[in-house]
Structure formats: C-alpha cells, structure tokens
Scaffold this motif. Structure first.
Motif, PDB file in Angstrom:
ATOM      1  N   PRO A   1       0.796  -1.233   0.000  1.00 21.84           N
ATOM      2  CA  PRO A   1       0.000   0.000   0.000  1.00 21.84           C
ATOM      3  C   PRO A   1       0.828   1.281   0.000  1.00 21.84           C
ATOM      4  N   TRP A   2       2.122   1.196   0.349  1.00 26.77           N
ATOM      5  CA  TRP A   2       2.959   2.396   0.353  1.00 26.77           C
ATOM      6  C   TRP A   2       3.280   2.871  -1.063  1.00 26.77           C
ATOM      7  N   ARG A   3       3.032   2.032  -2.065  1.00 28.88           N
ATOM      8  CA  ARG A   3       3.274   2.445  -3.449  1.00 28.88           C
ATOM      9  C   ARG A   3       2.068   3.253  -3.947  1.00 28.88           C
ATOM     10  N   THR A   4       1.938   4.443  -3.418  1.00 28.22           N
ATOM     11  CA  THR A   4       0.744   5.255  -3.669  1.00 28.22           C
ATOM     12  C   THR A   4       0.636   5.723  -5.121  1.00 28.22           C
ATOM     13  N   LYS A   5       1.774   5.987  -5.764  1.00 27.58           N
ATOM     14  CA  LYS A   5       1.718   6.432  -7.160  1.00 27.58           C
ATOM     15  C   LYS A   5       1.225   5.310  -8.073  1.00 27.58           C
ATOM     16  N   ALA A   6       1.647   4.090  -7.790  1.00 27.86           N
ATOM     17  CA  ALA A   6       1.171   2.957  -8.577  1.00 27.86           C
ATOM     18  C   ALA A   6      -0.333   2.753  -8.369  1.00 27.86           C
ATOM     19  N   ARG A   7      -0.784   2.898  -7.125  1.00 30.89           N
ATOM     20  CA  ARG A   7      -2.223   2.785  -6.858  1.00 30.89           C
ATOM     21  C   ARG A   7      -3.002   3.823  -7.674  1.00 30.89           C
ATOM     22  N   LYS A   8      -2.530   5.068  -7.640  1.00 27.40           N
ATOM     23  CA  LYS A   8      -3.225   6.110  -8.389  1.00 27.40           C
ATOM     24  C   LYS A   8      -3.204   5.814  -9.878  1.00 27.40           C
ATOM     25  N   ALA A   9      -2.079   5.285 -10.369  1.00 28.51           N
ATOM     26  CA  ALA A   9      -1.996   4.936 -11.788  1.00 28.51           C
ATOM     27  C   ALA A   9      -3.016   3.862 -12.146  1.00 28.51           C
TER      28      ALA A   9
ATOM     29  N   THR B   1      -6.114   4.394 -14.669  1.00 31.54           N
ATOM     30  CA  THR B   1      -6.196   3.523 -15.848  1.00 31.54           C
ATOM     31  C   THR B   1      -7.553   2.838 -15.918  1.00 31.54           C
ATOM     32  N   LEU B   2      -8.043   2.341 -14.781  1.00 34.02           N
ATOM     33  CA  LEU B   2      -9.384   1.737 -14.768  1.00 34.02           C
ATOM     34  C   LEU B   2     -10.434   2.746 -15.219  1.00 34.02           C
ATOM     35  N   ARG B   3     -10.298   3.979 -14.740  1.00 37.50           N
ATOM     36  CA  ARG B   3     -11.256   5.013 -15.126  1.00 37.50           C
ATOM     37  C   ARG B   3     -11.190   5.287 -16.624  1.00 37.50           C
TER      38      ARG B   3
ATOM     39  N   THR C   1       2.416  -0.785 -14.006  1.00 37.27           N
ATOM     40  CA  THR C   1       1.028  -0.886 -13.544  1.00 37.27           C
ATOM     41  C   THR C   1       0.044  -0.584 -14.670  1.00 37.27           C
ATOM     42  N   ILE C   2       0.260   0.488 -15.391  1.00 35.89           N
ATOM     43  CA  ILE C   2      -0.640   0.861 -16.483  1.00 35.89           C
ATOM     44  C   ILE C   2      -0.713  -0.275 -17.504  1.00 35.89           C
TER      45      ILE C   2
ATOM     46  N   SER D   1      -1.159   3.043 -26.119  1.00 34.84           N
ATOM     47  CA  SER D   1      -0.105   3.652 -26.920  1.00 34.84           C
ATOM     48  C   SER D   1       0.883   4.319 -25.973  1.00 34.84           C
ATOM     49  N   PRO D   2       2.107   4.602 -26.423  1.00 33.50           N
ATOM     50  CA  PRO D   2       3.032   5.339 -25.560  1.00 33.50           C
ATOM     51  C   PRO D   2       2.461   6.657 -25.078  1.00 33.50           C
ATOM     52  N   ALA D   3       1.696   7.344 -25.929  1.00 33.06           N
ATOM     53  CA  ALA D   3       1.105   8.621 -25.523  1.00 33.06           C
ATOM     54  C   ALA D   3       0.092   8.421 -24.400  1.00 33.06           C
ATOM     55  N   GLN D   4      -0.671   7.320 -24.435  1.00 28.58           N
ATOM     56  CA  GLN D   4      -1.617   7.032 -23.356  1.00 28.58           C
ATOM     57  C   GLN D   4      -0.874   6.706 -22.064  1.00 28.58           C
ATOM     58  N   TYR D   5       0.193   5.900 -22.182  1.00 25.79           N
ATOM     59  CA  TYR D   5       1.040   5.642 -21.021  1.00 25.79           C
ATOM     60  C   TYR D   5       1.502   6.958 -20.398  1.00 25.79           C
ATOM     61  N   ALA D   6       2.021   7.848 -21.245  1.00 32.54           N
ATOM     62  CA  ALA D   6       2.620   9.092 -20.767  1.00 32.54           C
ATOM     63  C   ALA D   6       1.594   9.967 -20.057  1.00 32.54           C
ATOM     64  N   ALA D   7       0.412  10.115 -20.643  1.00 35.25           N
ATOM     65  CA  ALA D   7      -0.620  10.956 -20.036  1.00 35.25           C
ATOM     66  C   ALA D   7      -1.037  10.415 -18.675  1.00 35.25           C
ATOM     67  N   LEU D   8      -1.217   9.102 -18.580  1.00 34.54           N
ATOM     68  CA  LEU D   8      -1.618   8.500 -17.315  1.00 34.54           C
ATOM     69  C   LEU D   8      -0.492   8.589 -16.280  1.00 34.54           C
ATOM     70  N   ALA D   9       0.754   8.401 -16.728  1.00 33.20           N
ATOM     71  CA  ALA D   9       1.887   8.448 -15.802  1.00 33.20           C
ATOM     72  C   ALA D   9       2.040   9.831 -15.183  1.00 33.20           C
ATOM     73  N   VAL D  10       1.934  10.870 -15.986  1.00 30.12           N
ATOM     74  CA  VAL D  10       2.058  12.230 -15.459  1.00 30.12           C
ATOM     75  C   VAL D  10       0.889  12.547 -14.528  1.00 30.12           C
ATOM     76  N   ALA D  11      -0.307  12.085 -14.886  1.00 24.46           N
ATOM     77  CA  ALA D  11      -1.463  12.302 -14.015  1.00 24.46           C
ATOM     78  C   ALA D  11      -1.276  11.607 -12.665  1.00 24.46           C
TER      79      ALA D  11
END
Length: 304
Positions: free
Chosen positions: A68-76, A80-82, A115-116, A128-138
């Motif tokens: 659970p301490w991997r909070t950024k992965a959880r948010k990702a 992504t589910l959304r 995770t994504i 796509s890489p662009a989708q990865y990138a947008a989700l990662a920055v978010a």
C-alpha cells in the motif's frame, strides 16, 4: 478479458514490466510551440526493472495493493481503470522491483508504467506510448520517458508529451555508474522544486539539443558525452553533485566520453564507447580513481 462458455466473461490476469533509468543525458527547458517547456532525454538502464501483476475482479471495486505504500502505482491503476470505462471495476495489484528508490533510477515511474500496462492487459487492450505518458504524469506529476524504451525522445516530463523524436534509440553506451551521496540513500525527489534556469542556461540548451540530434544521427558517443557533461555542469547550480570537479577530472583522466548525472537523484555515470579495445582497463582505472575519492558504490551496464 476473454469469453468463456455461454458467452460468460473470463477475467485474465494482466502483467507488464518496465526498466528503470540512470538519470538523464540532457535536462532543461526548450522552446516548443512558441513557449518554453521543461523536458529531458532519459538514459535507460537495463540493470533495474519493475514488474506489475493485476488480478481483475468483477465483484470488488477499487484497487487492493500488496504494497500500500506504493501510492503512485495505486493512483496509476485507478486512473487507468477510469480511462477504460471502469471495466473491470477493480482488482489486486502486486509489484516487485529491484530499483532503489530516491536515487534517480526512475523507481516510481517504472512502477507506474508497469502498472498501467498490467491493467490494460487485464482488460484485453494495449495502450499507446502517448496514453502511457498521459496516465503516468497524471499519477505522479512528473514522469520519465520509460514508456518509450526503444526511442530517444525529448520528453516534456510534466506534461507527458514528446516534444521531439530523435528517430531511434541511443547508440550503444557503456556506463560506469556510481552513487554520489555519502550514505547512498539518494535524494527526496518529492521535495525538490523545479529548477529555475537563468537566461544564459536557457540559451545554452538550444545548441545542446542540436548536438544531441547530430550525435544520435551519426552514432557519435564522444559528442553525446559532451552534451551529458554540459548538462551536468548546468545542473550543478540546482542540485549540486558532491565533488563534481573531482569527478570531471576522473572522466578526463580515464578518457571517458563524458559524465552524466541524475538531475533529481544521486546517481551519476561515466560514459564510454563500448567498442573501445581498452574499455576494461579504462573502467578499472575509473573505479580506482573513484575509490580514492571515497566512492566505492559502483556498477556497470551497456545500453542496447
């Protein structure tokens, strides 16, 4: 997701991995679309990887984390589910990684990218890489360009956009990496404010980017090394590397192509052409000189 007997949905476990990186070849601000944008060119590092497994669930909503301490992965995972329309509704996310945190190896971005990819795979889709990138920055505010593992890109790390694609991967590089902090614990990257570059520094980034283009086009390791060294010197005003002058002397003494640093971490590396016939002797000499400076935490890898 696949279809079972009588058209019932069968959930498929998703798995994905991402390599880490070794700081940057170049980082600064660059003119694009009539404005200045923060961007970087990542140095990939195959020594380190993050692996994600996502077990989807039709009954549970949200993300259950093994760590659970991997909070950024959880948010990702949640983002992504959304983005997938909430199908599946939730699941269990497990991550394994050998990437040391807070040192400039891209541990959080590697977790997020893995995770994504795992969540997408569980949904039977591929981003796509662009989708990865947008989700990662978010998910983490600023991201490295690990979703482009086989391309050299000038990446706007706070916007998740490629400013320029250099047309291919970096040329092969031999890297002697080492830690620059006394305790090898690295840097608290979450507390680092964005660098405030001077007018002179901003002007310097333009020719450096042009030099990267040429170096990659002709496969010139020495030219790329000069860019990395210049970027390290500029970064010294913003996140000082202890003993940088001594490290630059080591680089020159052993005939390295240049010195690169993590611009938000404590790792650095001496760059060499892997085709050098005396590469082993040069790296051995570099290790001895680094040890004389009190730096014993070293490693070696070659990019492909």
């Amino acid at each position: 997701m696949s279809t079972g007997p009588a058209g019932t949905a069968v959930r498929v476990r998703g798995a994905h991995h991402s390599v880490g990186h070794h700081g940057e070849i170049l980082q600064g601000v660059f003119e694009s679309d009539g404005r200045l944008r923060r961007a970087l060119i990542t140095l990939p590092c195959p020594l380190y990887e993050s692996h994600a497994v996502f077990e989807p669930s039709d009954t549970a909503t949200g993300i259950v984390m093994r760590d659970p301490w991997r909070t950024k992965a959880r948010k990702a995972a949640e983002l992504t589910l959304r983005s997938l329309g909430g199908v599946p509704a939730g699941g269990t996310l497990s991550l394994t990684s050998n990437i040391p945190p807070s040192r400039g190896f891209g541990s959080s971005t590697a977790d997020v990218v893995a995770t994504i990819g795992a969540v997408y795979e569980a949904a039977g889709r591929r981003p796509s890489p662009a989708q990865y990138a947008a989700l990662a920055v978010a998910a983490e505010t600023a991201s490295d360009a690990l979703m482009y593992p086989h391309r050299t890109v000038l990446f706007a790390h706070r916007e998740g956009e490629v400013i320029e694609d250099m047309g291919g991967p970096l040329m092969p590089l031999a890297v002697l990496g080492f830690g620059t902090s006394a305790d090898s614990l690295g840097t608290d990257t979450l507390t680092l404010p964005p660098a405030r570059y001077s007018v002179w520094e901003i002007e310097a980034f333009r020719p450096l980017l042009g030099t990267v283009r040429r170096a990659i086009r002709v496969g010139d390791v020495a030219l790329l090394g000069r860019v990395a060294t210049a970027s390290a010197r500029i970064n010294q005003r913003h996140l000082p590397v202890p003993g940088l002058t001594d490290l630059l002397r080591v680089s020159e003494a052993v005939g390295a192509a240049g010195l690169q640093v993590a611009h938000s971490g404590d790792v650095a590396g001496l760059l060499f052409d892997p085709a050098l016939p005396d590469l082993a002797a040069r790296t051995d000499g570099a290790r001895k000189r680094l040890a004389a400076l009190g730096i014993d935490d070293t490693w070696h890898f070659t990019t492909t």
